[in-house]
Design a protein around this motif. Structure first.
Motif, PDB file in Angstrom:
ATOM      1  N   HIS A  23       0.835  -1.199   0.000  1.00  0.00           N
ATOM      2  CA  HIS A  23       0.000   0.000   0.000  1.00  0.00           C
ATOM      3  C   HIS A  23       0.874   1.256   0.000  1.00  0.00           C
ATOM      4  O   HIS A  23       0.705   2.160  -0.820  1.00  0.00           O
ATOM      5  N   HIS A  27       1.666   4.339  -2.931  1.00  0.00           N
ATOM      6  CA  HIS A  27       1.605   5.800  -2.821  1.00  0.00           C
ATOM      7  C   HIS A  27       2.833   6.425  -3.494  1.00  0.00           C
ATOM      8  O   HIS A  27       2.756   7.469  -4.133  1.00  0.00           O
ATOM      9  N   TYR A  79      -3.371  11.539   3.088  1.00  0.00           N
ATOM     10  CA  TYR A  79      -3.800  11.211   1.735  1.00  0.00           C
ATOM     11  C   TYR A  79      -5.316  11.349   1.642  1.00  0.00           C
ATOM     12  O   TYR A  79      -6.021  11.184   2.630  1.00  0.00           O
ATOM     13  N   GLU A  84      -6.210   6.744  -1.283  1.00  0.00           N
ATOM     14  CA  GLU A  84      -6.212   5.497  -0.505  1.00  0.00           C
ATOM     15  C   GLU A  84      -6.710   4.332  -1.352  1.00  0.00           C
ATOM     16  O   GLU A  84      -6.137   3.246  -1.341  1.00  0.00           O
ATOM     17  N   HIS A 128      -3.609   7.862   6.600  1.00  0.00           N
ATOM     18  CA  HIS A 128      -4.241   7.039   5.561  1.00  0.00           C
ATOM     19  C   HIS A 128      -5.720   6.838   5.911  1.00  0.00           C
ATOM     20  O   HIS A 128      -6.098   5.800   6.443  1.00  0.00           O
TER      21      HIS A 128
HETATM   22 ZN   LIG Z   1      -2.555   5.129   2.273  1.00  0.00          ZN
END
Ligand SMILES: [Zn+2]
Length: 348
Positions: A23, A27, A79, A84, A128
């Motif tokens: 994850h 980003h 974010y 996300e 997040h």
């Molecule tokens: Zn994130």
């Protein structure tokens, strides 16, 4: 990419750790970081605030962390929910290619959300925000992936967990550092107001409180210095005060109600203690339709309950908001002053 020991300790399986790494890496690949950095500059978080905190003998560099609970301003630096979802989608591809079950990504976030993590992981969550329906979205993403056998393991995960378990314990999460003995009643807002001009709005504020901002900023914090509390995880929190700023919802052209819900969603994602305690009350501020929504949280000042009144107004440049933060025990005492502050708001 840095992996903190809190992430290793919080993960149940190697696939979960791979999930949070996938994850985070996504980003980077999607350049969300640079995107956020330019956004952050656009927000121009008041530089004067840094001076105030440093002047107080506190730690440097906490500027961006300042806000309600885990940080209203972390909303500004976190974010977006759109980013996300993108990081989840790409992250699940990376996981699948490496042989990990992408659903473990969703499981790990759910675990953190339900309180299974250290202070660092709580901070991670605040950066997040939950895009909602993570598991379902990843399940759908998996449908588009070539079929893989999942269950890959390096075999090193348990050893890493054992190493982390041997490390000395860090400070407990989220607690107010001892020694702040400010009596909230002693810093109660004065009924005498004085004007403050920001770039796009003006506001009157209690004359015994201090403004932390610079003349060119559209983000201002007004609080007694004694109500700036540093928590053990290094964040500076406001126990009693006012924040005025703008929020830029993911979706443009929303109704005041929808944009406000979006802001509250961001707030509660970054502060698990925070929740809305009513559906909002409509009012007019200098002719502008406005909404006041009551929120509840945990006070950084007293450790007891906190009441936050969130005023929102849709403006061409974003959702203007004014949050009044007070320990619940103080709220009734200062509500009148807050209403005067609300009615003093003027846009240029
Ligand atoms: Zn994130």
């Amino acid at each position: 990419m840095f992996i903190n020991t809190g992430a290793i300790a919080a993960a149940d399986t190697e696939a979960q750790l791979a999930g949070v790494m996938g994850h985070e890496m996504s980003h980077v690949i999607l350049r969300h970081g640079t995107n956020q950095a330019s956004k952050a500059r656009m927000f121009e978080i008041p530089a004067a605030l840094a001076g105030a905190v440093i002047g107080n003998g506190s730690v440097l560099g906490q500027l961006t962390q300042l806000g309600i609970g885990l940080g209203l301003n972390s909303v500004l630096l976190s974010y977006s929910r759109g980013a996300e979802s993108e990081a989840d989608a790409l992250g699940s591809h990376l996981m699948s290619e490496a042989g990990y079950n992408p659903l473990e990504l969703a499981h790990f976030f759910e675990k953190l959300q339900s309180g299974g993590g250290s202070s660092h992981m709580i901070q991670f969550l605040s950066d997040h925000p939950n895009p909602g329906n993570r598991e379902k979205a990843i399940e759908e993403e998996i449908q588009s992936l070539p079929h893989h056998e999942y269950g890959f393991q390096t075999g090193d995960f348990q050893r890493a967990k054992a190493e982390v378990a041997k490390l000395p314990k860090t400070a407990p999460p989220g607690n107010v550092r001892g020694g702040n003995s400010t009596n909230p009643a002693a810093v109660r807002p004065s009924q005498t107001l004085q004007p403050f001009q920001s770039r796009s709005f003006s506001i009157s504020y209690p004359s015994n409180w201090q403004v932390f901002s610079d003349q060119n900023s559209d983000s201002v914090t007004i609080a007694p210095r004694e109500a700036l509390v540093q928590s053990s995880n290094g964040n500076t929190q406001i126990g009693y005060g006012i924040i005025a700023s703008y929020f830029f919802p993911d979706i443009k052209g929303q109704s005041l109600r929808q944009a406000t819900d979006d802001l509250i969603h961001h707030l509660s994602a970054s502060n698990t203690e925070m929740q809305a305690s009513d559906n909002g009350r409509s009012l007019k501020v200098n002719g502008n339709p406005a909404l006041i929504t009551m929120l509840s949280s945990k006070s950084a000042l007293t450790g007891g309950p906190e009441t936050d009144a969130l005023l929102t107004i849709n403006r061409p440049d974003g959702l203007f908001y004014l949050v009044f933060i007070a320990p619940t025990s103080e709220f009734k005492e200062s509500e009148g002053v807050y209403n005067d502050v609300v009615q003093s708001v003027r846009f240029k």
